[in-house]
Design a protein around this motif. Sequence first.
Motif, PDB file in Angstrom:
ATOM      1  N   UNK A 201      32.808  20.103 -20.902  1.00 21.16           N
ATOM      2  CA  UNK A 201      33.511  20.438 -20.619  1.00 21.16           C
ATOM      3  C   UNK A 201      34.985  19.893 -21.154  1.00 21.16           C
ATOM      4  N   UNK A 202      35.225  20.210 -22.785  1.00 21.73           N
ATOM      5  CA  UNK A 202      36.083  19.881 -23.909  1.00 21.73           C
ATOM      6  C   UNK A 202      37.740  19.773 -23.684  1.00 21.73           C
ATOM      7  N   UNK A 203      38.170  18.787 -24.268  1.00 16.31           N
ATOM      8  CA  UNK A 203      39.678  18.690 -23.850  1.00 16.31           C
ATOM      9  C   UNK A 203      40.582  19.495 -25.136  1.00 16.31           C
ATOM     10  N   UNK A 204      39.538  19.488 -26.298  1.00 14.65           N
ATOM     11  CA  UNK A 204      39.901  19.657 -28.210  1.00 14.65           C
ATOM     12  C   UNK A 204      39.114  20.193 -28.096  1.00 14.65           C
ATOM     13  N   UNK A 205      39.831  20.535 -29.457  1.00 15.36           N
ATOM     14  CA  UNK A 205      38.465  21.468 -30.586  1.00 15.36           C
ATOM     15  C   UNK A 205      37.944  20.122 -30.982  1.00 15.36           C
ATOM     16  N   UNK A 206      36.764  20.451 -30.954  1.00 16.02           N
ATOM     17  CA  UNK A 206      35.294  19.413 -31.170  1.00 16.02           C
ATOM     18  C   UNK A 206      34.117  20.229 -31.580  1.00 16.02           C
ATOM     19  N   UNK A 269      35.611  32.715 -18.630  1.00 14.18           N
ATOM     20  CA  UNK A 269      37.008  32.251 -19.725  1.00 14.18           C
ATOM     21  C   UNK A 269      37.915  32.474 -20.479  1.00 14.18           C
ATOM     22  N   UNK A 270      38.788  31.816 -19.959  1.00 14.70           N
ATOM     23  CA  UNK A 270      39.910  31.665 -20.318  1.00 14.70           C
ATOM     24  C   UNK A 270      40.452  30.438 -21.015  1.00 14.70           C
ATOM     25  N   UNK A 271      39.647  29.444 -21.293  1.00 13.36           N
ATOM     26  CA  UNK A 271      39.938  28.522 -21.848  1.00 13.36           C
ATOM     27  C   UNK A 271      39.825  28.281 -22.697  1.00 13.36           C
ATOM     28  N   UNK A 272      40.380  28.011 -24.226  1.00 16.39           N
ATOM     29  CA  UNK A 272      40.099  28.292 -25.338  1.00 16.39           C
ATOM     30  C   UNK A 272      39.214  27.093 -25.906  1.00 16.39           C
ATOM     31  N   UNK A 273      38.794  25.728 -24.793  1.00 18.23           N
ATOM     32  CA  UNK A 273      37.602  24.793 -26.175  1.00 18.23           C
ATOM     33  C   UNK A 273      36.305  25.953 -25.277  1.00 18.23           C
TER      34      UNK A 273
END
Length: 667
Positions: A201-206, A269-273
């Motif tokens: 689960x990334x915590x930044x844009x990859x 998902x509410x996570x933008x990544x």
Amino acid sequence: MPENSATPAGGASSARQPASRNSATSAARASSAGQPASGNSAESEPPTSPVPAAARVPGVPENATTSQRDSAKSGKPQPTQQKPRTTATEPTEPWADDTDTRPTSALKTALALAALGAVALTAAAVVPVSPAAGPGFTSWPWLALLALAPAVAAVWLAFTGKPGLGGGLVLGLAALAPGRLVLDLQFAVNGPLTIRPELYLPDRFLGSSAVGGGFWLLVAGDVLTGAAGVVAWRALRSHDEPERRRWRLLVPLLAVVAGAGLLTAPVHSDNGFLLARAAFEGPWPALGGYLLLAAALPLAAAVALAAPAERVARGALAGLAAGAFAVAAPPVLAGLFRADLHVTWGPALALVAMAIVGGLAGTRLTESTQKAETGAANLPGLFWWRLTTGLLGLATAIAALIGAFAPQVAVTALNPGASAPVSAAADSPARWFLLAAALVLAVPAAGVLVPTTAVVARPVLGVAWAGIVLAGTAVLNTALTATQAGNLAGFGGAAAPVFTYDLGAGAAWTFAALVLAALAALAAAGTGVVEREDAGDGTEPDGKNLTFVVAGAVLAVAAFGLPVFAVPGYVAAGLWSHLDTPSWGLLTAAVVVVGAAALATRSRPKPAAGLLAGAALLTALHAAELPLVGGSLGGASPATGFWVALAATAALLLAAGLSAAGARRAP
């Protein structure tokens, strides 16, 4: 000794039992006739010499013993000696896998491979699969439990006197290993598109990410589990005839439901990544993996129920449930433990369905011998099979009709400064195609419910369901293409509106029609098996139509691989190029037509005619894309696939007519 190879030992003992049983029967008959049994000649009196005529006593048989004659002379009654009566009892046939209590060397190897695979999968939960991102929550205890528990159970069962159960568990786990392997390849192809929050689960844009040691442990675990299944199959295979099993319809249906649940979005998902989406919207490794899993579940369930050994069948179903839990449980846990992720209905449905399968694995699967001999084992009967098949076919047609008329895409435009968004709906140009497929399926589905037409209508339905998949994937392509664009900011600066595209009600109903179509196909296959058992006739297949059957199958494959119409600026999906969502429908239809043609060559005339007629309906439906889909696009002209589809339809109809004529000639 393999699990099922214990049958020869049991057969040897049962071969000795009939001999003793015959001796006992002879003794009983001799006793009832007042004669000594031949089997007890060693204990009877020696034969008497012939008595002279002068020494004979009136009323005494000539072959009477000396004591009997003396008693007759003296006038004293001779006491009658009662011999114990021997009752012949039928031997109880043991299960083939009840006679083996220790695993063979091959099965020990399979258990060792399965244990190593479980350890590798557990280590993959601890070692990161990529240096760019880690697990979204503390998942390793749960993943370790899901990986180690079935492997430990298999080893424990195998070494505590139940090697069939242990080996069956390995077989069930290995059935899902290929799908899990392809699914795991997504980490290497494009990690940021992976929807596996329990591992990544990334915590930044990859834009991309490298793989770590955890990925190779995942691959090793999947490969070892698959290899364990191959070795276990070689150790447990048997050439004995399979027993009649309970839950022959229920378990595969539950497996189909679980497979359909795996094809939906794993989480919301509410996570933008993390862009959560269904399998058909994702990249090819994820789509291929989930499709393999969805196909393996009912297939492995059906194969497990056909296993000759009871314990192997039960273990395989339990292993299949455990493997499905390892796939469906992690996204549910992610939705429970993370505030920005939410549980979806698909994995939850898969867990419920496979939990029922696991519970049924704990029951006796083999129908009792007494019921099998009296004919009371036909549960459910032919009436219920036909009723289930017909209702599922009608439900599929109704869902497809709603999906054809309901909007496929919901479009929302939010203008800057506006108080409320503006909503609109969009339809698919293939909706009339889906409508035609629904009508084609509804007719044989209704015919299955009528006893006089069910014999022919059932095989037609067994092929026509693929038309729903053919048209449904074409309809869903519109919705999936639109929603894959995501939220698009309008061009032209800050005053431009923002558009959002969401799946409409039509897409949901179309997807439901696809699931119901698979259930109807499975029920139709089960009904065909029961029909053949109940028919009990020796009518041989008619081979006079073989040329037309082969020609129709070859032309059908070519037709589904070629475009039916040509429109300037429009490129249709195909089998050989331009692979897209409709390609899966084309592939399904081609496989079903070829399978129906092959089965028709080995079927009785009436079912063969129905199978070939259903195959002709599929190719004709494919040709109908020209007016139904091409007409909506405008400027469509016939392409090569249109003419090939018509030729395939003609060949299959001729073959169906010859089979029907053979049915009329049959006595």
